[in-house]
Design a protein around this motif. Structure first.
Motif, PDB file in Angstrom:
ATOM      1  N   ASP A 270       0.738  -1.381  -0.243  1.00 39.68           N
ATOM      2  CA  ASP A 270      -0.075  -0.079  -0.054  1.00 39.68           C
ATOM      3  C   ASP A 270       0.690   1.280  -0.025  1.00 39.68           C
ATOM      4  OD1 ASP A 270      -2.077  -1.456  -0.160  1.00 39.68           O
ATOM      5  OD2 ASP A 270      -2.529  -1.458   2.115  1.00 39.68           O
ATOM      6  N   GLN A 271       1.879   1.090   0.835  1.00 42.01           N
ATOM      7  CA  GLN A 271       2.985   2.491   0.738  1.00 42.01           C
ATOM      8  C   GLN A 271       3.520   2.683  -0.460  1.00 42.01           C
ATOM      9  OE1 GLN A 271       2.616   4.353   3.414  1.00 42.01           O
ATOM     10  NE2 GLN A 271       4.077   5.754   2.371  1.00 42.01           N
ATOM     11  N   GLY A 272       3.937   1.216  -0.980  1.00 42.60           N
ATOM     12  CA  GLY A 272       4.399   1.546  -2.613  1.00 42.60           C
ATOM     13  C   GLY A 272       3.431   2.178  -3.409  1.00 42.60           C
ATOM     14  N   LEU A 273       2.208   1.862  -3.265  1.00 44.32           N
ATOM     15  CA  LEU A 273       1.125   2.292  -4.189  1.00 44.32           C
ATOM     16  C   LEU A 273       0.930   3.778  -3.959  1.00 44.32           C
ATOM     17  CD1 LEU A 273      -1.015   1.467  -6.352  1.00 44.32           C
ATOM     18  CD2 LEU A 273      -2.427   1.042  -4.620  1.00 44.32           C
ATOM     19  N   ILE A 274       0.892   4.270  -2.744  1.00 48.93           N
ATOM     20  CA  ILE A 274       0.920   5.669  -2.219  1.00 48.93           C
ATOM     21  C   ILE A 274       2.069   6.387  -2.812  1.00 48.93           C
ATOM     22  CG2 ILE A 274       0.847   7.168  -0.317  1.00 48.93           C
ATOM     23  CD1 ILE A 274      -0.641   5.198   1.260  1.00 48.93           C
ATOM     24  N   GLU A 275       3.204   6.077  -2.600  1.00 55.01           N
ATOM     25  CA  GLU A 275       4.326   6.685  -3.104  1.00 55.01           C
ATOM     26  C   GLU A 275       4.394   6.592  -4.672  1.00 55.01           C
ATOM     27  OE1 GLU A 275       8.224   5.974  -1.510  1.00 55.01           O
ATOM     28  OE2 GLU A 275       7.369   6.154   0.515  1.00 55.01           O
ATOM     29  N   ASN A 276       3.923   5.465  -5.363  1.00 58.13           N
ATOM     30  CA  ASN A 276       3.928   5.592  -6.705  1.00 58.13           C
ATOM     31  C   ASN A 276       2.580   5.978  -7.408  1.00 58.13           C
ATOM     32  OD1 ASN A 276       6.681   4.692  -7.370  1.00 58.13           O
ATOM     33  ND2 ASN A 276       5.940   3.070  -5.831  1.00 58.13           N
TER      34      ASN A 276
ATOM     35  N   GLY B 256       1.275   8.756  -7.793  1.00 55.57           N
ATOM     36  CA  GLY B 256       1.741   9.945  -8.856  1.00 55.57           C
ATOM     37  C   GLY B 256       2.073   9.555 -10.085  1.00 55.57           C
ATOM     38  N   THR B 257       2.757   8.411 -10.317  1.00 50.31           N
ATOM     39  CA  THR B 257       2.965   7.932 -11.472  1.00 50.31           C
ATOM     40  C   THR B 257       1.787   7.532 -12.451  1.00 50.31           C
ATOM     41  OG1 THR B 257       3.343   5.557 -10.846  1.00 50.31           O
ATOM     42  CG2 THR B 257       5.425   7.081 -10.631  1.00 50.31           C
ATOM     43  N   ILE B 258       0.515   7.289 -11.682  1.00 47.71           N
ATOM     44  CA  ILE B 258      -0.301   6.604 -12.226  1.00 47.71           C
ATOM     45  C   ILE B 258      -1.223   8.081 -12.623  1.00 47.71           C
ATOM     46  CG2 ILE B 258      -2.650   5.409 -12.303  1.00 47.71           C
ATOM     47  CD1 ILE B 258      -0.768   3.745 -10.042  1.00 47.71           C
ATOM     48  N   THR B 259      -1.452   8.845 -11.648  1.00 53.94           N
ATOM     49  CA  THR B 259      -2.408   9.954 -11.535  1.00 53.94           C
ATOM     50  C   THR B 259      -1.727  11.136 -12.623  1.00 53.94           C
ATOM     51  OG1 THR B 259      -1.867  10.932  -9.629  1.00 53.94           O
ATOM     52  CG2 THR B 259      -3.586   9.318  -9.664  1.00 53.94           C
ATOM     53  N   GLY B 260      -0.436  11.309 -11.988  1.00 57.27           N
ATOM     54  CA  GLY B 260       0.335  12.564 -12.801  1.00 57.27           C
ATOM     55  C   GLY B 260       0.316  13.645 -11.963  1.00 57.27           C
TER      56      GLY B 260
ATOM     57  N   LEU C 129     -10.687  12.435 -10.782  1.00 52.89           N
ATOM     58  CA  LEU C 129      -9.518  11.476  -9.960  1.00 52.89           C
ATOM     59  C   LEU C 129      -8.783  12.470  -8.965  1.00 52.89           C
ATOM     60  CD1 LEU C 129      -8.951   8.490  -9.746  1.00 52.89           C
ATOM     61  CD2 LEU C 129      -6.931   9.093 -11.028  1.00 52.89           C
ATOM     62  N   ILE C 130      -9.065  12.319  -7.717  1.00 56.22           N
ATOM     63  CA  ILE C 130      -8.329  13.399  -6.803  1.00 56.22           C
ATOM     64  C   ILE C 130      -7.158  12.562  -6.182  1.00 56.22           C
ATOM     65  CG2 ILE C 130      -8.202  14.790  -4.770  1.00 56.22           C
ATOM     66  CD1 ILE C 130     -11.576  14.868  -5.244  1.00 56.22           C
ATOM     67  N   GLU C 131      -5.800  12.952  -6.269  1.00 63.68           N
ATOM     68  CA  GLU C 131      -4.710  11.962  -5.765  1.00 63.68           C
ATOM     69  C   GLU C 131      -4.958  11.969  -4.338  1.00 63.68           C
ATOM     70  OE1 GLU C 131      -1.697  12.771  -4.116  1.00 63.68           O
ATOM     71  OE2 GLU C 131      -0.245  11.478  -4.966  1.00 63.68           O
TER      72      GLU C 131
END
Lengths: 913, 255
Positions: A538-544, A546-550, A765-767
């Motif tokens: 989950d932390q990995g997803l949270i930290e990354n 931004g690479t998905i949402t931009g 979509l809100i990051e």
């Protein structure tokens, strides 16, 4: 044959003599059985609430008939005959037509809004009863006259609509006047993605869609849907639904397709629940295993203590078999009592969980089925038999002579033990189990194509736990004794007087300590592996993320019919908190369906399929700066990109093609579609590379490693876009990226944008919202798993109590001698506390570390695969607390157990045989 | 009884190391009190080798335990070097045992997982001696009892007699003023018993160690300077044994 005393009577007598030991065993097993019962009760309850949640997303539609041939417009002609065919089936309760008409402009009190109409047949909808639609009074679900409409309550508020008011709607360049009869709150009648639609009678739409009898879909429900849907048997449920689906398909003939939305959602997500059930049962099984270790430990001590007693029985004629049964009976009594109390625990905890959920407004029915009670009792007795088998065999095999003369006996504990060093046997057993279970890494690819999810998850978890168990054995056999010695070495300067004696006790109790260490390593290892996996992923997803949402806010124009850049300009202008905005187009191949793009070197010696996207010069302005990585070039590349025939490529593609800035990339747009060929879309162009990017947030096709070359994204500017597609660049904006002044502002602006713009045509979509949601979900899962694991650790703690208690009981004479030599009472306390603390610390630490790294390892594979950053995550707080809690309690337990011995005089202690 | 009183008077001088007056002690079996000592009076002088003889259950070991400070009397006085033991706390008694009084048990009571040298070092570890001084002293003591070269052997690798010699070395470790031996040769064959008794006798005669020993065996007791005979919790007779004639160490007597 000698008539032996009654086995149950003997077991009760023995239990009465050692009440504390009995209490520990019963409590440990009760907790384990309680966990088993509760986890099943909770999963049952979650399962029961799972179907309604699926229905929220799909509406209460069991069957949907559609026509996916896009050349057929309108899709369904003559829905009446289609419905007749479906209604002939006894398995179907009823069917109704729906027509979805997008692209209308609703003229509100002072705002325009793009809407989609949903035409329904109110009489049929009411008769079938797809969920509920809460209409503002006095409207009725069965009555929706032509040219009247219903609007979702929130939407009506946003557009400031009034009930009874007349509104103009623009459809296909003509206007229609609609009277708003009611606002509605969707209660599972409509899929949540369609609740923003304007509901009208299907006849209202007839002038715009080509006449009566036309629909985009026909929806229906099963007759016995309550019997068909069983979340606990997803595979059977899906099979039954498919059988009815086939019947419907047969009845309507070819030309239309039958879809089963709920069954399909179950197929996609219901297996997650199966996994959850198997996971929780595995955790309960783990606590059963730990309690099994404890029973084994207690029974071993009990048997050792009764060596002389059993030898005496045998001298007066008792058979070996009878001794064996005596031991089994004693263990069975303990386990049976534990099972019964455990079932009570299940009821009690389930009751509290129910109370808690009710206070949160969730009403879930909890039931503990008789079969679960039976399973629990059988499990308890099973654990008793397995755990006491070895001690019973040991008692049975002991010779009468060594039993009667313990001093002359060849006691394993008094065998030559030079040091508490690595244990080869445990290492070899552990190594074999790990290797065998390590098959997991070979089997995963094979098993992913296996048809049965239950079998897949079960085997997967079994192998995983087997692997962990094998590792634990290796740790207990090899590493743990070394760590113990290390601790002893570290504390030597502080505990000069007792260090040697503690070392001696650790050596003497190595077998019992190995079992205790095993309990801790298994418990802590499992806690850590599961919670670390959740946390890191989950932390990995949270930290990354931004690479998905931009960017802070991302808008998707999912119907691709809005002038995205215009909306972007509006937003940037109107909201002070929005600092910047930019956009990207859809890939050319998506805009011009039937086209594909190939990029390569000049002679196409090497070439790869790519996605070609258009971006403006300010593209990176709203994107997360820290996630932008170029391997060649600077931010200025996006200005250069706006000139004709320029391109930015990914590092992955650059590496594979061995191209860089200043080189030329050949891009070929291919199609077999004669229309596209005639329109001149099949370009073959040479583009100058102006930049090479390794990472660009929001661009999932920009990668660094060569293996991502195929399918890579390449970016072009406005001129090149217009040349290649002949489409308006600004108008082709698909994704809008917005940068806000802060995370909080992003949330406020995002919610307002959602209220104002979001429909099925535009998605916001809100990051921050995503991050919060991941964190919340993560917290719930981690807490749930850890609460279960804390119970397992408590059982392991019982193991330490039992171990110290037995150790104290066996050490009377040794302590007596030491006291006679001059050892003080406080040093006696210190010896046992130190022993149990060292054992707890070393085993918890090793178990925790094993789990932590195993959990990280699972994430690493994922992160490397996706080129994601690897987050640094501290072990979960609850695990650290459990660690401290375990150490404190182990020390305290040892202190309490030691009171018995430290208060006795040396002469009393020496007298004890 | 007149003999007992006389003995106390005889030994009452400034060199008295142990003084016992009207000592009583009972054990309880359930609620029934079983008297072990019923009024013991005697004195032990510094440098004396004294033995206590009597049948099983007469209270010999109980008396030793109380004098050694590992048990407490119900009534009466026990003085060690002028200090009243009944007034000492558990910790003070532990310190006394560490520095002044040591024990040799019938079944050796060595710590099974420690080597001979480590066993001898235990009292010095408790006293806080440095590692080097401990090792040196342990080796000296083991050499003294004839176990040079066996320092690293575990108790299970030593014979009974050897184990008892390790036990005596351990008892000597902190240079005690009094060594209490509870049937030190009771579990040994006659040859080993002889070695042990010779060792104790040498310690007494050559190093001036005060030894109080319990034994069943009259020939063993005759090694000592004085024998106290006990019966039913009382000292019933005192006997002076000036030489080793007739004792286990008397080579003129066949074993």
């Amino acid at each position: 044959m000698v008539k032996f005393l009654s086995y149950p009577k003997y077991a009760l007598k023995s239990i009465r003599a050692k009440k504390f030991r009995f209490f520990l065993g019963v409590l440990a097993l009760a907790i384990a059985i309680g966990m088993f019962g509760v986890s099943n009760v909770i999963i049952d309850a979650i399962s029961l609430s799972y179907l309604p949640r699926i229905s929220e997303q799909t509406g209460q539609v069991d069957i949907r008939v559609e026509n996916y041939n896009i050349t057929d417009i309108p899709p369904i002609y003559d829905y009446e005959s289609l419905i007749d065919s479906i209604n002939n089936l006894s398995e179907v309760a009823g069917a109704a037509p729906r027509y979805e008409l997008p692209g209308a402009r609703f003229q509100g009190a002072n705002k325009n809004f793009t809407v989609t109409f949903l035409g329904i047949d109110p009489v049929r909808e009411k008769a079938i009863g797809f969920g509920d639609l809460e209409l503002s009074s006095p409207a009725d679900l069965g009555v929706l006259p032509v040219n009247h409409c219903w609007v979702r309550k929130e939407l009506a508020q946003a557009l400031e609509l009034e009930i009874g008011g007349q509104y103009i709607i623009e459809i296909s360049f003509t206007n229609i006047n609609l009277t708003l009869d009611a606002t509605f709150v969707n209660k599972d009648m409509l899929p949540s993605s369609k609740e923003n639609m304007i509901l009208v009678n299907i006849e209202t739409l007839e002038p715009f869609i080509g006449g009566p009898g036309i629909a985009t879909e026909v929806v229906a429900q099963f007759t016995n849907r309550d019997e068909i849907y069983d979340i606990n048997r997803p595979e059977e449920t899906i099979a039954q639904a498919k059988t009815i689906g086939v019947l419907v398909q047969d009845a309507i003939g070819t030309g239309y397709q039958v879809y089963l939305p709920i069954a399909s959602a179950l197929e996609n997500r219901g297996t997650g629940l199966v996994f959850l059930r198997i996971l929780f049962n595995s955790l309960a099984a783990l606590s059963l295993l730990v309690s099994g270790f404890l029973i084994f430990s207690l029974m071993t001590v009990s048997v050792e203590e009764k060596t002389r007693e059993f030898a005496l029985y045998r001298t007066i004629g008792a058979k070996r078999r009878q001794i064996f049964i005596l031991v089994l009976f004693e263990a069975s009594f303990t386990c049976l009592s534990g099972s019964v109390i455990g079932i009570g625990f299940s009821y009690l905890i389930a009751y509290f969980v129910k109370m808690f959920l009710q206070s949160s407004g969730i009403d879930i029915a909890f039931t503990l089925s008789p079969i679960m009670v039976l399973y629990s009792v059988l499990l308890g007795v099973g654990v008793a038999i397995i755990a006491s088998l070895f001690p019973a065999l040991r008692a049975m095999r002991k010779s009468i002579i060594s039993g009667l003369n313990p001093l002359k006996a060849d006691e394993p504990d008094l065998k030559l033990v030079r040091d508490r060093g690595p244990n080869k046997t445990l290492f070899l057993v552990g190594f074999s189990i790990s290797i065998a279970s390590g098959l997991i890494f070979l089997l995963i690819p094979i098993m992913t194509v296996s048809s049965s999810d239950t079998l897949f998850f079960t085997i997967l978890l079994m192998l995983f736990f087997g692997f962990g168990f094998g590792l634990s054995l290796i740790i207990v056999g090899v590493v743990e004794p070394l760590v113990e010695n290390l601790f002893l070495f570290i504390i030597k300067p502080i505990f000069k007087k007792t260090n040697k004696i503690v070392h001696m006790f650790l050596k003497r109790n190595r077998r019992r300590n190995a079992i205790t260490a095993m309990m801790f390593i298994v418990s802590f290892g499992t806690t850590m592996v599961i919670s670390t996996t959740f946390l890191v992923q989950d932390q990995g997803l949270i930290e990354n993320i931004g690479t998905i949402t931009g960017s802070d806010i991302t808008l998707f124009d999912s119907t691709y019919d809005i002038n995205g850049s215009e909306i972007m300009d509006e937003i940037v202008e109107e909201f002070d908190d929005v600092i910047s905005g930019s956009f990207s187009t859809l890939p050319i191949s998506s805009v011009l369906t039937g086209l594909w793009s190939v990029a390569g070197d000049q002679i196409f010696f090497e070439s790869y399929g790519v996605s070609v996207l258009g971006v403006p010069s300010n593209f990176i302005e709203p994107l997360y700066d820290d996630l932008i990585v170029y391997s060649e070039g600077t931010d200025a590349m996006f200005d250069d990109l706006q000139g004709n025939n320029t391109v930015i490529i990914s590092t992955a593609l650059a590496k594979e093609l061995e191209l860089g800035i200043g080189d030329t990339l050949r891009l070929k747009l291919l199609t077999l579609n004669p229309v596209l060929i005639e329109l001149g879309y099949t370009h073959d162009v040479f583009l100058d590379i102006v930049g090479v990017a390794s990472k660009l947030p929001g661009m999932s096709g920009i990668h660094e490693q060569e293996r991502f070359a195929s399918g890579s994204t390449i970016l072009i500017g406005e001129d090149t876009w217009s040349y290649l597609t002949d489409l308006d660049f600004q108008d082709s904006a698909y994704r809008i990226f917005l940068e806000t002044s802060s995370h909080e502002a992003a949330e406020t602006v995002g919610i307002e944008l959602r209220r104002r713009y979001e429909s099925n045509a535009l998605f916001v979509l809100i990051e921050k919202e995503l991050v919060d949601r991941i964190s919340e979900d993560n917290q719930t899962r981690v807490v749930l798993v850890n609460v279960m694991m804390v119970f397992t650790i408590v059982i392991a703690l019982f193991g330490v109590f039992a171990s110290t208690y037995s150790n104290v009981a066996e050490s009377h004479k040794t302590i007596g001698i030491l006291k006679a030599i001059g050892l003080k009472n406080r040093d006696v306390d210190g010896i046992f506390i130190l022993e149990s603390t060292i054992l707890t610390i070393s085993s918890c630490l090793l178990g925790g570390l094993m789990g932590y790294f195993l959990g990280y390892y699972l994430y690493l594979i994922d992160a490397i695969e996706q080129e994601w950053n690897i987050p640094l995550v501290a072990p979960p707080l609850i695990s650290i607390l459990s660690f401290v809690f375990a150490i404190v309690l182990a020390g305290l337990g040892a202190f309490i157990a030691t009171r018995v011995i430290s208060r006795k005089s040396a002469s009393e202690l020496i007298r004890v045989e | 009884m007149s003999t007992e009183k006389q003995a106390v008077v005889v030994n009452n001088n400034s060199a008295v190391i142990v003084k016992v007056e009207d000592l009583h002690k009972s054990y309880f079996l359930g609620k029934t009190a079983i008297p072990a000592l019923r009024g013991i009076d005697f004195e032990l002088t510094r440098g004396e080798f004294c033995s206590i003889m009597g049948p099983s259950g007469c209270g010999k070991t109980t008396l030793l335990n109380i004098i050694g400070g590992i048990d407490r009397p119900d009534r009466g006085l026990v003085q060690f070097e002028g200090v009243e033991l009944t007034t000492l706390s558990d910790n003070e008694l532990a310190d006394l045992r560490l520095d002044k009084i040591s024990f040799v048990f019938q079944f050796y009571n060595l710590l099974p997982l420690l080597s001979a040298q480590e066993n001898v070092e235990v009292p010095m570890v408790f006293r806080g001696d440095s590692r080097s001084s401990r090792e040196q002293r342990a080796n000296e003591l083991l050499a003294l009892v004839g176990l040079k070269g066996r320092e690293n052997h575990l108790p299970t690798e030593l014979s009974g007699g050897e184990q008892q010699r390790v036990s005596i070395s351990r008892a000597m470790a902190n240079n005690p003023d009094l060594m209490i031996c509870d049937e030190p040769s009771g579990d040994l064959d006659s040859a080993s018993a002889k070695v042990i008794l010779k060792l104790l006798n040498d310690l007494n005669k050559d190093m001036g160690m005060t030894i109080l020993m319990v034994t069943h065996d009259r020939r063993t007791a005759k090694v000592c300077d004085r024998i106290l005979h006990m019966l039913d919790g009382k000292i019933v007779q005192e006997e002076a044994t000036p030489g080793i004639e007739g004792s286990i160490l008397d080579d003129s007597i066949e074993d």
